[in-house]
Design a protein around this motif. Structure first.
Motif, PDB file in Angstrom:
ATOM      1  N   ASP A 151       1.216  -1.324   0.489  1.00 51.48           N
ATOM      2  CA  ASP A 151       0.105  -0.120  -0.093  1.00 51.48           C
ATOM      3  C   ASP A 151       0.934   1.375  -0.253  1.00 51.48           C
ATOM      4  N   ALA A 152       2.090   0.855  -0.083  1.00 51.02           N
ATOM      5  CA  ALA A 152       3.117   2.194  -0.464  1.00 51.02           C
ATOM      6  C   ALA A 152       3.567   3.045  -1.285  1.00 51.02           C
ATOM      7  N   GLY A 153       2.247   2.722  -2.684  1.00 49.76           N
ATOM      8  CA  GLY A 153       2.666   2.799  -4.130  1.00 49.76           C
ATOM      9  C   GLY A 153       3.510   2.039  -4.783  1.00 49.76           C
ATOM     10  N   TRP A 154       3.279   1.803  -5.850  1.00 47.60           N
ATOM     11  CA  TRP A 154       4.825   1.088  -6.780  1.00 47.60           C
ATOM     12  C   TRP A 154       5.905   1.224  -6.680  1.00 47.60           C
ATOM     13  N   SER A 155       5.866   2.687  -6.420  1.00 42.69           N
ATOM     14  CA  SER A 155       8.259   2.902  -6.036  1.00 42.69           C
ATOM     15  C   SER A 155       8.280   2.466  -4.589  1.00 42.69           C
ATOM     16  N   ALA A 156       7.076   2.500  -3.844  1.00 47.25           N
ATOM     17  CA  ALA A 156       7.603   1.634  -2.327  1.00 47.25           C
ATOM     18  C   ALA A 156       8.471   2.792  -1.377  1.00 47.25           C
ATOM     19  N   TYR A 157       8.406   4.342  -2.161  1.00 46.72           N
ATOM     20  CA  TYR A 157       9.002   5.041  -1.921  1.00 46.72           C
ATOM     21  C   TYR A 157       9.000   5.008   0.529  1.00 46.72           C
ATOM     22  N   PHE A 158      10.177   5.012   0.890  1.00 49.08           N
ATOM     23  CA  PHE A 158      10.704   4.930   2.872  1.00 49.08           C
ATOM     24  C   PHE A 158      10.568   6.276   2.317  1.00 49.08           C
ATOM     25  N   PRO A 159       9.931   6.840   4.500  1.00 45.20           N
ATOM     26  CA  PRO A 159       9.522   5.388   5.930  1.00 45.20           C
ATOM     27  C   PRO A 159       7.972   5.235   5.200  1.00 45.20           C
ATOM     28  N   LEU A 160       7.064   5.235   4.381  1.00 41.68           N
ATOM     29  CA  LEU A 160       6.058   3.980   3.583  1.00 41.68           C
ATOM     30  C   LEU A 160       5.873   2.833   3.280  1.00 41.68           C
ATOM     31  N   ALA A 161       6.509   2.897   3.657  1.00 41.29           N
ATOM     32  CA  ALA A 161       6.992   1.466   2.662  1.00 41.29           C
ATOM     33  C   ALA A 161       7.380   0.397   4.054  1.00 41.29           C
ATOM     34  N   SER A 162       7.920   1.015   5.219  1.00 37.69           N
ATOM     35  CA  SER A 162       8.739   0.941   6.996  1.00 37.69           C
ATOM     36  C   SER A 162       7.425   0.169   7.644  1.00 37.69           C
ATOM     37  N   LEU A 163       8.071  -0.385   8.093  1.00 40.68           N
ATOM     38  CA  LEU A 163       7.951  -1.351   9.368  1.00 40.68           C
ATOM     39  C   LEU A 163       6.018  -0.284   9.588  1.00 40.68           C
ATOM     40  N   GLU A 164       6.587   1.115  10.126  1.00 39.38           N
ATOM     41  CA  GLU A 164       6.020   2.136  11.305  1.00 39.38           C
ATOM     42  C   GLU A 164       4.776   2.271  10.311  1.00 39.38           C
TER      43      GLU A 164
ATOM     44  N   ALA B  34      18.389  -3.599  -3.963  1.00 38.40           N
ATOM     45  CA  ALA B  34      17.514  -3.133  -3.270  1.00 38.40           C
ATOM     46  C   ALA B  34      16.405  -3.322  -2.708  1.00 38.40           C
ATOM     47  N   LEU B  35      15.885  -4.128  -3.299  1.00 37.16           N
ATOM     48  CA  LEU B  35      14.451  -5.035  -2.588  1.00 37.16           C
ATOM     49  C   LEU B  35      15.063  -5.825  -1.529  1.00 37.16           C
ATOM     50  N   ALA B  36      16.216  -6.653  -1.808  1.00 36.65           N
ATOM     51  CA  ALA B  36      16.990  -7.194  -1.022  1.00 36.65           C
ATOM     52  C   ALA B  36      17.194  -6.414   0.539  1.00 36.65           C
ATOM     53  N   LEU B  37      18.029  -5.152   0.112  1.00 35.02           N
ATOM     54  CA  LEU B  37      17.774  -4.715   1.505  1.00 35.02           C
ATOM     55  C   LEU B  37      16.397  -4.168   2.266  1.00 35.02           C
ATOM     56  N   MET B  38      15.233  -3.456   1.531  1.00 36.26           N
ATOM     57  CA  MET B  38      13.907  -3.443   1.607  1.00 36.26           C
ATOM     58  C   MET B  38      14.074  -4.822   2.150  1.00 36.26           C
ATOM     59  N   MET B  39      14.212  -6.181   2.173  1.00 34.32           N
ATOM     60  CA  MET B  39      13.350  -7.376   3.384  1.00 34.32           C
ATOM     61  C   MET B  39      14.196  -7.271   4.286  1.00 34.32           C
ATOM     62  N   PHE B  40      14.906  -6.666   3.819  1.00 35.61           N
ATOM     63  CA  PHE B  40      15.955  -7.188   5.275  1.00 35.61           C
ATOM     64  C   PHE B  40      15.504  -6.345   6.841  1.00 35.61           C
ATOM     65  N   ASP B  41      15.139  -4.528   5.972  1.00 35.99           N
ATOM     66  CA  ASP B  41      14.638  -4.285   7.411  1.00 35.99           C
ATOM     67  C   ASP B  41      13.206  -4.606   7.681  1.00 35.99           C
ATOM     68  N   ARG B  42      12.398  -5.095   6.677  1.00 35.84           N
ATOM     69  CA  ARG B  42      10.769  -5.416   7.103  1.00 35.84           C
ATOM     70  C   ARG B  42      10.823  -6.526   7.451  1.00 35.84           C
ATOM     71  N   ILE B  43      11.810  -8.223   7.309  1.00 34.63           N
ATOM     72  CA  ILE B  43      11.203  -8.536   7.998  1.00 34.63           C
ATOM     73  C   ILE B  43      12.849  -9.582   8.891  1.00 34.63           C
ATOM     74  N   PHE B  44      14.214  -8.794   9.317  1.00 34.10           N
ATOM     75  CA  PHE B  44      14.786  -8.817  10.010  1.00 34.10           C
ATOM     76  C   PHE B  44      15.183  -7.778  10.864  1.00 34.10           C
ATOM     77  N   GLY B  45      14.401  -6.582  11.058  1.00 29.00           N
ATOM     78  CA  GLY B  45      14.818  -5.516  11.512  1.00 29.00           C
ATOM     79  C   GLY B  45      15.981  -4.944  11.224  1.00 29.00           C
ATOM     80  N   SER B  46      16.608  -5.082   9.823  1.00 32.75           N
ATOM     81  CA  SER B  46      17.694  -4.073   9.919  1.00 32.75           C
ATOM     82  C   SER B  46      17.747  -2.659   9.364  1.00 32.75           C
ATOM     83  N   GLN B  47      18.462  -1.433   9.701  1.00 32.67           N
ATOM     84  CA  GLN B  47      18.098  -0.368   9.670  1.00 32.67           C
ATOM     85  C   GLN B  47      18.069   0.687   8.416  1.00 32.67           C
TER      86      GLN B  47
END
Length: 648
Positions: free
Chosen positions: A161-174, A243-256
């Motif tokens: 739900d963060a748009g097709w470009s999935a900008y952060f912080p909209l795409a973050s867990l927060e 970029a998608l792998a880093l996004m996955m790490f942020d969302r699933i494994f708690g990286s920053q």
């Protein structure tokens, strides 16, 4: 996890979709069982490594995704048709415009283009298959696994739900605590790996498997466009995958990496995304340029004007495509120097594109033009795409973009570029090469009706958005008040969208009608075409060419017909070596789908088991000894006699 957290609940349309999925699935299973087609499906399609069948599966997948993305578009336009509409709530609207963009770009346009690549390129260069047939099948099944993983999100877990470009912080867990953007990161990674494999495969195929005499500067323009496109894929898609792998790490494994805390940088995502994202525009448009070049040349009965300049302009476009990404965020505070540089590079890319427009116009000049359905799409493309390009130059001006940025003007611009530039291109290619695949043409009357509905509906749908943008209507706005004055133009745009949808319905009906009623072609060249693929029978046999063609000029088949120069040497047929079918690519796709699905929900133990399954499949392939099979000269002679009625 509770069931109401696993399945999406509370939306009547979602419940309807669930019921539809179940009923369609049951109907397919019952149909396959009743007509005893399970063996046929496995032998001929699920395990195939034939580039033509893989191309057909890509195209069918793209048409299904066109339906899904089109429904999303109609839902958005229905919501915006009148002020203060309650048809969709804000969350549902956010999910729909996110999935619409991703599906149309990555799961409709990309597979449609790659499907036509698969069908046509080996035939245009005189090859019997692609360089790596098994890898080609893996590419398709990884794409399909990613597409299915992305699409189940709207009934299981929830859509991104963060748009097709999935900008952060909209795409973050927060700000997006559901698993929707987990689906986004994992589905796009899986399908992107398949696309990267396609890039490697077709570069090697074109560089190493051309027929004798087919030098680079004798290749058809579509093949040239495919070569350049796959070079872009080779450089751009690794950026997206990382970029998608880093996004996955942020969302699933708690990286920053992209968060707003602990050293993360949201603009890092924006830069990485658009370093891939803008070349992606040319990945889907350059092959369409090649399609239009071949079609305009064929139906003008002329050589393509300025062949070398066409090639060089595509090379320049591919280079400049990597130097314009920051024009997507002029308003984000980069400064006048950076904005100025990217403003200049963005305007420069209009120059080689303009060269191509003039090449097509000069090809048409004094030509004996046949207004077939493929040619109509090509003719409509030129003025509409030019209009879209001119509005792109307007957006390229950094200072003016402060007015245009994130308004409906921008939405209108990229639809005026991508729909005529890509959708018209793939539809023209589909109509043009359809008889080569299936042995009969699509009905011209219904094809032309669909064309006019699509062209008229498109312009009625998107022209009002330019004026809405200039009046201040922003994109991603899910509702508006009557006082804004946006209502009348939005209603017109919605009417146009439904006319456009009717055009696609007529197009799909034409497939069925033509299958039932169109006469079968008695030869392989229904258009009096120019390039090598039309020298083969229709439909094309599994081995493509009974004898390897010998090329002496550009437009080799046209040269052969007009100068009575044989394409194939005299002499007996020889046996042909072909690759064996394999179920491994399909099984690998299923395992990758399961691995992605388990990771979406952070179910790590089954995800690890699926990962081990992937490693096992790779190991099995590494130790496999499969030398393919041979088609005997006698069988080739019988096949050619049946398809052609004579000998080559």
């Amino acid at each position: 996890m509770k069931w109401d957290e696993f399945f999406v609940t509370g939306e009547p349309m979602i419940y309807g979709a669930m019921v539809s999925i179940v009923l369609v699935s049951i109907a397919i299973l019952v149909g396959l069982t009743y007509f005893k087609k399970w063996g046929y499906l496995w032998r001929e399609w699920l395990t195939t490594v034939d580039h033509k069948r893989i191309g057909v599966m890509y195209i069918l997948s793209a048409l299904i995704m066109l339906f899904r993305g089109g429904v999303d578009a109609l839902l958005m336009r229905t919501q915006l048709a009148v002020p203060e509409s309650g048809f969709l709530d804000s969350q549902h609207y956010n999910e729909i415009f996110t999935t619409h963009g991703v599906i149309m770009i990555l799961f409709m346009a990309m597979p449609f283009v790659i499907g036509l690549m698969n069908v046509v390129v080996p035939l245009q260069i005189g090859a019997r298959d692609v360089a790596f047939p098994r890898l080609n099948a893996v590419s398709f099944w990884l794409f399909f696994a990613g597409a299915m993983l992305f699409n189940i999100s709207f009934v299981i877990g929830g859509s991104p739900d963060a748009g097709w470009s999935a900008y952060f912080p909209l795409a973050s867990l927060e700000f997006s605590p559901t698993v929707g953007n987990n689906f986004y990161s994992l589905a796009l990674q899986i399908s992107g790996i398949g696309t990267l494999m396609t890039g490697v495969n077709f570069i090697v195929t074109i560089l190493k498997m051309r027929a004798p005499g087919m030098k680079l500067m004798r290749m058809p323009m579509f093949t040239w466009s495919v070569l350049i496109t796959n070079v872009i894929i080779l450089f751009a898609f690794p950026v997206l995958t990382v970029a998608l792998a880093l996004m996955m790490f942020d969302r699933i494994f708690g990286s920053q990496f992209f968060t707003m805390a602990n050293g993360g940088m949201d603009m890092l995502w924006a830069n990485l995304f658009w370093v891939w994202g803008h070349p992606e525009v040319y990945i889907v448009i350059l092959p369409a340029f090649g399609i239009f070049s071949d079609i305009i040349s064929t139906f003008s009965k002329k050589n393509l004007y300025g062949y070398k300049s066409m090639v060089f302009s595509m090379v320049i476009i591919s280079l400049l495509s990597f130097l314009v990404w920051a024009h997507h965020f002029y308003t984000m505070g980069a400064g006048a120097m950076v904005n100025g540089f990217f403003s200049i590079t963005t305007m420069l890319i209009a120059v080689p594109t303009g060269v191509k427009i003039f090449n097509w116009l000069f090809t048409l000049r004094k030509g004996k033009i046949s207004f077939t359905s493929p040619m109509l799409y090509a003719m409509a493309f030129i003025p509409i795409f030019t209009f879209g390009g001119v509005t792109g130059v307007m957006l390229a001006m950094a200072s003016a973009d402060y007015q245009y940025h994130n308004t409906m003007f921008l939405v209108a611009h990229f639809h005026y570029v991508l729909i005529p530039g890509t959708v018209f291109g793939v539809l023209a290619g589909l109509h043009y090469w359809f008889p080569k695949l299936f042995g009969f043409r699509l009905n011209e009357a219904r094809a032309k009706l669909a064309f006019w509905l699509i062209v008229v509906g498109f312009n009625v749908a998107f022209m009002p958005l330019f004026f809405l943008g200039l009046q201040g209507m922003t994109r991603r706005m899910y509702t508006y008040s009557a006082d804004t004055g946006f209502g009348p133009l939005n209603l017109i745009a919605t009417i146009g969208a439904f006319v456009l949808a009717v055009g696609f319905v007529v197009l799909c009906y034409n497939f069925y009608y033509s299958f039932r009623h169109s006469p079968r072609d008695e030869h392989g060249d229904p258009w009096d075409a120019r390039t090598l693929e039309w020298s083969t029978p229709s439909p094309v046999p599994v081995y493509n060419f009974a004898k390897v063609p010998h090329v002496e000029s550009q437009d080799a088949f046209w040269h052969s017909k007009k100068h009575n120069v044989p394409l194939y040497k005299e002499g007996p047929y020889e046996e042909i070596h072909m690759p064996s079918n394999s179920g491994q690519p399909f099984i690998l796709g299923v395992i990758m789908f399961l691995a992605g699905f388990f990771l979406v929900f952070s179910w790590f133990i089954p995800a690890i088991i699926a990962g081990v399954g992937v490693v096992i499949m790779l190991a099995v392939r590494s130790f496999e000894r499969d030398h393919g099979y041979h088609i005997s000269a006698k069988e080739i002679a019988a096949t050619e006699q049946k398809l052609r009625g004579d000998s080559v």
